[in-house]
Write a protein that holds these residues in place. Structure first.
Motif, short mmCIF file in Angstrom:
data_model
loop_
_atom_site.label_atom_id
_atom_site.label_comp_id
_atom_site.label_asym_id
_atom_site.label_seq_id
_atom_site.Cartn_x
_atom_site.Cartn_y
_atom_site.Cartn_z
N ARG A 1 5.12 81.06 65.89
CA ARG A 1 5.25 80.79 64.46
C ARG A 1 4.90 79.34 64.13
NH1 ARG A 1 4.05 84.02 61.26
NH2 ARG A 1 2.85 84.57 63.10
N GLU B 1 4.69 85.30 57.58
CA GLU B 1 5.97 85.98 57.69
C GLU B 1 6.03 86.99 58.84
OE1 GLU B 1 6.66 87.69 53.88
OE2 GLU B 1 6.90 85.75 52.88
N MET C 1 8.84 87.04 61.68
CA MET C 1 10.07 86.43 61.18
C MET C 1 11.22 87.44 61.23
SD MET C 1 9.58 83.27 60.51
CE MET C 1 10.99 82.87 59.49
N SER D 1 14.92 87.05 63.00
CA SER D 1 16.18 87.35 62.32
C SER D 1 16.96 88.44 63.05
CB SER D 1 15.91 87.78 60.87
OG SER D 1 15.17 89.00 60.83
N TYR E 1 14.73 80.45 62.76
CA TYR E 1 14.47 81.26 61.55
C TYR E 1 14.58 80.40 60.29
CZ TYR E 1 14.85 84.91 58.04
OH TYR E 1 14.65 85.69 56.94
N ASN E 2 15.63 79.62 60.17
CA ASN E 2 15.82 78.79 58.98
C ASN E 2 14.75 77.71 58.89
OD1 ASN E 2 18.08 80.19 58.11
ND2 ASN E 2 19.49 78.88 59.22
N THR F 1 11.46 79.47 57.83
CA THR F 1 11.59 79.95 56.44
C THR F 1 11.40 78.79 55.47
OG1 THR F 1 13.10 81.73 57.08
CG2 THR F 1 13.12 81.05 54.78
N SER F 2 11.99 77.64 55.82
CA SER F 2 11.83 76.45 54.99
C SER F 2 10.37 76.00 54.93
CB SER F 2 12.71 75.32 55.55
OG SER F 2 12.49 74.11 54.84
N ASP G 1 8.44 78.41 52.67
CA ASP G 1 8.76 78.14 51.26
C ASP G 1 8.01 76.90 50.76
OD1 ASP G 1 10.42 80.32 51.20
OD2 ASP G 1 12.26 79.16 51.52
#
Length: 272
Positions: free
Chosen positions: A84, A171, A174, A178, A239-240, A243-244, A247
């Motif tokens: 990722r 994504e 991801m 999770s 993951y966080n 994700t950040s 975004d």
């Protein structure tokens, strides 16, 4: 053509995920059986003996058959996190994303669309590709002389279509990260339960309780708990973090799109 690319990309991604999952479990079993279970880590030179004092590999080996599964899950977190990171870094482009966005916003505001397009070609990546599509559409609606509302809708639609093509790959996997958050905890809990079963089995044995079996059962429970929690914690952080990052990339595209629309409205206002 886009649908064909999505389908082929999805099949390739599923195959990659399956291979990684199987490979990680297999590698986890190899590490557990041949490295942690090596006789040199134990008293008497066999892995059925007690771990040598301070030998953590032997201690983890005593965690039982759940350990290779937990090791596989931990390896999955590491592999998918690295994958990722590479994809998201590539999507951000070659240079600094913040510097690129400031330059793009300045070029668009000044009306230097050619300069903005050149910056997109230099930056590359998914963000630059999406913004470039919007800039090309901006030039088209400007030539056609569309009213502000129609132009805004056209540009926004172009951005959405470009984003739909460029961003979904970010994504991918991801959901695996999770899922590993929960799987790590559950696998650790399963190992804890099996270890406690062994511990209570030693207590329930006839005559004097087998202290060795009792200690091994408690050790197995605690080792699996610690490994499961560590795996879940690492998966949550990864993951966080990603994700950040995703975004941020999405926000960059939306910000550039809003700047393009506002620039066109200003252009139309001056023309009128």
């Amino acid at each position: 053509m886009a649908n064909v690319k999505k389908e082929s990309g999805s099949k390739g991604g599923d195959m990659f995920s399956g291979i990684v999952i199987v490979a990680c479990i297999f590698v986890g079993w190899i590490i557990w059986n041949f490295i942690m279970g090596d006789g040199s880590n134990f008293e008497g030179g066999v892995n059925t003996g007690h771990p040598l004092p301070g030998n953590y590999l032997a201690m983890v080996y005593k965690g039982g058959p759940i350990v290779p599964v937990l090791m596989g899950l931990l390896l999955m977190v590491i592999v998918f996190s690295f994958e990722r990171y590479m994809v998201i870094t590539k999507a951000a482009g070659k240079g600094s994303l913040d510097k690129y966005m400031k330059g793009i916003s300045a070029d668009i505001t000044k009306g230097d669309i050619d300069g903005a397009l050149a910056a997109c070609d230099k930056q590359q990546g998914s963000v630059a590709n999406a913004i470039r599509s919007a800039l090309v559409k901006y030039q088209e609606v400007k030539k056609e002389g569309m009213d502000s509302e129609t132009a805004s809708e056209t540009i926004h639609k172009e951005i959405e279509e470009a984003t739909a093509l460029e961003m979904p790959m970010l994504e991918k996997h991801m959901t695996i990260l999770s899922t590993l958050v929960s799987l790590g905890t559950l696998a650790g809990l399963l190992g804890t339960v099996t270890g406690m079963i062994k511990a209570f089995g030693a207590l329930a044995s006839a005559g004097t309780p087998d202290q060795a079996m009792l200690a091994n059962g408690i050790s197995e429970a605690l080792i699996n708990t610690a490994t499961g929690i560590s795996t879940s914690a690492l998966a949550i952080i990864a993951y966080n973090f990603f994700t950040s990052k995703i975004d941020t990339l999405t926000y960059s595209i939306d910000e550039a799109g809003a700047t393009i629309v506002n620039t066109y409205r200003h252009f139309r206002g001056q023309k009128n």
